[in-house]
Scaffold this motif. Sequence first.
Motif, PDB file in Angstrom:
ATOM      1  N   HIS A   1       0.831  -1.207   0.000  1.00  0.00           N
ATOM      2  CA  HIS A   1       0.000   0.000   0.000  1.00  0.00           C
ATOM      3  C   HIS A   1       0.865   1.256   0.000  1.00  0.00           C
ATOM      4  CE1 HIS A   1      -2.097   3.276   2.133  1.00  0.00           C
ATOM      5  NE2 HIS A   1      -3.086   2.949   1.331  1.00  0.00           N
ATOM      6  N   ASP A   2       1.858   1.288   0.904  1.00  0.00           N
ATOM      7  CA  ASP A   2       2.723   2.461   0.993  1.00  0.00           C
ATOM      8  C   ASP A   2       3.506   2.684  -0.304  1.00  0.00           C
ATOM      9  OD1 ASP A   2       1.785   2.737   3.564  1.00  0.00           O
ATOM     10  OD2 ASP A   2       3.611   1.995   4.527  1.00  0.00           O
ATOM     11  N   ALA A   3       3.999   1.606  -0.884  1.00  0.00           N
ATOM     12  CA  ALA A   3       4.735   1.723  -2.155  1.00  0.00           C
ATOM     13  C   ALA A   3       3.812   2.178  -3.271  1.00  0.00           C
ATOM     14  CB  ALA A   3       5.385   0.391  -2.512  1.00  0.00           C
ATOM     15  N   LEU A   4       2.595   1.682  -3.257  1.00  0.00           N
ATOM     16  CA  LEU A   4       1.598   2.038  -4.265  1.00  0.00           C
ATOM     17  C   LEU A   4       1.306   3.533  -4.242  1.00  0.00           C
ATOM     18  CD1 LEU A   4      -0.693   1.154  -6.275  1.00  0.00           C
ATOM     19  CD2 LEU A   4      -2.139   0.962  -4.253  1.00  0.00           C
ATOM     20  N   ILE A   5       1.103   4.066  -3.063  1.00  0.00           N
ATOM     21  CA  ILE A   5       0.788   5.488  -2.917  1.00  0.00           C
ATOM     22  C   ILE A   5       1.952   6.347  -3.414  1.00  0.00           C
ATOM     23  CG2 ILE A   5       0.226   7.311  -1.243  1.00  0.00           C
ATOM     24  CD1 ILE A   5      -2.013   5.205  -1.807  1.00  0.00           C
ATOM     25  N   GLY A   6       3.175   5.848  -3.247  1.00  0.00           N
ATOM     26  CA  GLY A   6       4.355   6.597  -3.673  1.00  0.00           C
ATOM     27  C   GLY A   6       4.658   6.517  -5.157  1.00  0.00           C
ATOM     28  N   LYS A   7       3.950   5.645  -5.890  1.00  0.00           N
ATOM     29  CA  LYS A   7       4.207   5.515  -7.329  1.00  0.00           C
ATOM     30  C   LYS A   7       3.752   6.788  -8.042  1.00  0.00           C
ATOM     31  CE  LYS A   7       5.449   1.083  -7.675  1.00  0.00           C
ATOM     32  NZ  LYS A   7       6.822   0.781  -7.921  1.00  0.00           N
ATOM     33  N   PRO A   8       4.564   7.295  -8.965  1.00  0.00           N
ATOM     34  CA  PRO A   8       4.150   8.484  -9.715  1.00  0.00           C
ATOM     35  C   PRO A   8       2.999   8.159 -10.666  1.00  0.00           C
ATOM     36  CG  PRO A   8       6.264   7.675 -10.513  1.00  0.00           C
ATOM     37  CD  PRO A   8       5.906   6.849  -9.316  1.00  0.00           C
ATOM     38  N   SER A   9       2.221   9.164 -11.001  1.00  0.00           N
ATOM     39  CA  SER A   9       1.078   8.978 -11.900  1.00  0.00           C
ATOM     40  C   SER A   9       1.503   8.514 -13.288  1.00  0.00           C
ATOM     41  CB  SER A   9       0.275  10.271 -12.007  1.00  0.00           C
ATOM     42  OG  SER A   9      -0.289  10.586 -10.753  1.00  0.00           O
ATOM     43  N   SER A  10       2.746   8.762 -13.654  1.00  0.00           N
ATOM     44  CA  SER A  10       3.225   8.296 -14.955  1.00  0.00           C
ATOM     45  C   SER A  10       3.377   6.771 -14.982  1.00  0.00           C
ATOM     46  CB  SER A  10       4.557   8.962 -15.304  1.00  0.00           C
ATOM     47  OG  SER A  10       5.529   8.631 -14.331  1.00  0.00           O
ATOM     48  N   VAL A  11       3.533   6.154 -13.808  1.00  0.00           N
ATOM     49  CA  VAL A  11       3.658   4.700 -13.717  1.00  0.00           C
ATOM     50  C   VAL A  11       2.290   4.063 -13.504  1.00  0.00           C
ATOM     51  CG1 VAL A  11       4.613   2.811 -12.329  1.00  0.00           C
ATOM     52  CG2 VAL A  11       6.006   4.836 -12.807  1.00  0.00           C
ATOM     53  N   LEU A  12       1.479   4.692 -12.666  1.00  0.00           N
ATOM     54  CA  LEU A  12       0.180   4.145 -12.310  1.00  0.00           C
ATOM     55  C   LEU A  12      -0.801   5.292 -12.089  1.00  0.00           C
ATOM     56  CD1 LEU A  12      -0.931   1.273 -11.835  1.00  0.00           C
ATOM     57  CD2 LEU A  12      -0.439   1.584  -9.421  1.00  0.00           C
TER      58      LEU A  12
END
Length: 156
Positions: A90-101
């Motif tokens: 979850h924490d890693a997901l939130i940190g992903k940039p919008s260009s990736v996800l």
Amino acid sequence: SEATLDAILTASNGDMRKAVTFLQSSHQLSGGQSTIAPETVIDISGQVPAHVLDKLWETMSNNSFDALRVTVTDIMYEGYALAAILSQLHDALIGKPSSVLADIDKALICEKIAEVDMHLVEGASESLQLLDLTAFIMRRLNASAAEVDALTSSTH
């Protein structure tokens, strides 16, 4: 060391009591040595090492269900707590940039994490739930990549 302090800060999530407990336990586990390895703190805290989650994200990005199944099985055999895996994903997901996800994909994945947590409370298999979640993330990651590619190629 700086890396050990970072590991304690991350593991304790700002809770000073947890930080002191992790520090004391890590010191005891290291045999009273003057330096404590960051890996010791990660082990004591029950966190999943970053390299394990990095491999999981990489496997999900490769869009191969067979490879994903092998990676999930390996993680389950290592004995990591699924609650820790879910929290760190979850924490890693939130940190992903919008260009990736895309943000909508992040929201859908967060909803799926909540569903998995509910199924676990109801007694579902940890390995099947992790496989279901990671397969869902894999589909969202690759759908996002395909959409970005389509948008990029249509502008040229």
